[in-house]
Write a protein that holds these residues in place. Structure first.
Motif, mmCIF file in Angstrom:
data_model
loop_
_atom_site.group_PDB
_atom_site.id
_atom_site.type_symbol
_atom_site.label_atom_id
_atom_site.label_comp_id
_atom_site.label_asym_id
_atom_site.label_seq_id
_atom_site.Cartn_x
_atom_site.Cartn_y
_atom_site.Cartn_z
ATOM 1 N N GLU A 1 0.701 -1.200 0.044
ATOM 2 C CA GLU A 1 0.039 -0.046 0.110
ATOM 3 C C GLU A 1 0.757 1.052 -0.042
ATOM 4 N N GLY A 2 1.983 1.264 0.517
ATOM 5 C CA GLY A 2 2.864 2.333 0.920
ATOM 6 C C GLY A 2 3.460 2.706 -0.555
ATOM 7 N N GLN A 3 4.004 1.492 -1.294
ATOM 8 C CA GLN A 3 4.608 1.726 -2.588
ATOM 9 C C GLN A 3 3.455 2.335 -3.556
ATOM 10 N N ALA A 4 2.155 2.000 -3.578
ATOM 11 C CA ALA A 4 1.200 2.756 -4.445
ATOM 12 C C ALA A 4 0.745 3.986 -4.100
ATOM 13 N N ARG A 5 0.687 4.357 -2.769
ATOM 14 C CA ARG A 5 0.690 5.716 -2.250
ATOM 15 C C ARG A 5 1.785 6.689 -2.730
ATOM 16 N N LEU A 6 3.089 6.044 -2.576
ATOM 17 C CA LEU A 6 4.072 7.037 -2.978
ATOM 18 C C LEU A 6 3.927 7.341 -4.694
ATOM 19 N N ARG B 1 3.620 13.229 1.906
ATOM 20 C CA ARG B 1 2.159 13.370 1.031
ATOM 21 C C ARG B 1 1.887 11.752 0.859
ATOM 22 N N SER B 2 2.665 11.038 0.925
ATOM 23 C CA SER B 2 2.414 9.488 0.792
ATOM 24 C C SER B 2 2.062 8.705 2.040
ATOM 25 N N ASP B 3 2.132 9.558 3.273
ATOM 26 C CA ASP B 3 2.123 9.049 4.391
ATOM 27 C C ASP B 3 2.927 7.818 4.858
ATOM 28 N N LEU B 4 4.240 8.042 4.427
ATOM 29 C CA LEU B 4 4.996 7.050 4.958
ATOM 30 C C LEU B 4 6.337 7.834 5.728
ATOM 31 N N ALA B 5 7.046 6.864 6.458
ATOM 32 C CA ALA B 5 8.418 7.204 7.280
ATOM 33 C C ALA B 5 9.231 7.514 6.177
ATOM 34 N N TYR B 6 9.882 8.487 6.772
ATOM 35 C CA TYR B 6 11.257 8.966 5.527
ATOM 36 C C TYR B 6 12.233 7.961 5.313
ATOM 37 N N ALA B 7 12.300 7.104 5.782
ATOM 38 C CA ALA B 7 13.210 5.917 5.624
ATOM 39 C C ALA B 7 12.593 4.858 4.579
#
Length: 193
Positions: A15-20, A39-45
């Protein structure tokens, strides 16, 4: 933390990859990895690792401004146009509806409900055949229907608007009780409850 494959587009690893990818390919913006992570609601790392993978695959390009890495979609990659099309269909309805509806006077808020919203929240079920959107306010109905038709053409699914005033939304019909119980995806304004 690894997230599950998105139900609306299970071809992506997470899901994170799709949001990014949605943030990058649907906006067309150039941004720093910090901004992309927000913007993609992911941790920086996590965003940093995903960007490195996408740079290696040639889907993204980067340039340096001082110590800041700015990334953008690589328009020369043969993968970008089909990825953008898949993302438009799977993740685009919210952004496209927001862009269309924010131009229509009289809309106080708008949100997705039904099967598309449920899949967006990771609730199992069949692939949505349409997209249900609740429009709260007193807009010109024809403007709303035209906007929803344009978005439906772009995402290749019918977009079904329901227009209600804030007072009507406070009703106790079975339909409204079900809408309140189910997941929603906010498109414009604040959640009405």
């Amino acid at each position: 933390m690894r997230t599950a494959s998105p139900l609306l587009a299970p071809i992506f690893r997470s899901e994170g990859q799709a949001r990014l990818l949605s943030a990058m390919l649907l906006s067309g913006d150039e941004m720093s990895i910090t901004e992309l992570a927000e913007r993609s609601d992911l941790a920086y790392a996590t965003a940093h690792r995903e960007v490195d993978r996408l740079l290696e695959a040639g889907i993204l390009s980067e340039r340096h401004v001082g110590r800041t890495r700015l990334v953008h979609s690589n328009q020369e990659s043969p993968l970008v146009p089909p990825l953008r099309e898949i993302l438009t269909i799977s993740a685009g309805p919210t952004a496209l509806l927001a862009a269309e509806l924010e131009r229509i006077p009289g809309i106080e808020s708008a949100f997705l409900y039904g099967s598309f919203a449920a899949r967006s929240h990771g609730i199992d079920g069949p692939a949505p055949r349409d997209i249900d959107v609740m429009i709260v306010g007193t807009p010109d109905p024809n403007a709303v229907y035209d906007a929803c038709e344009r978005v439906g053409d772009a995402v290749r699914r019918p977009v079904n608007p329901t227009i209600m005033t804030a007072a009507e939304l406070e009703g106790e019909s079975g339909f409204l009780q079900q809408v309140r119980r189910e997941p929603i995806v906010q498109v414009l304004g604040d959640t009405p409850w």
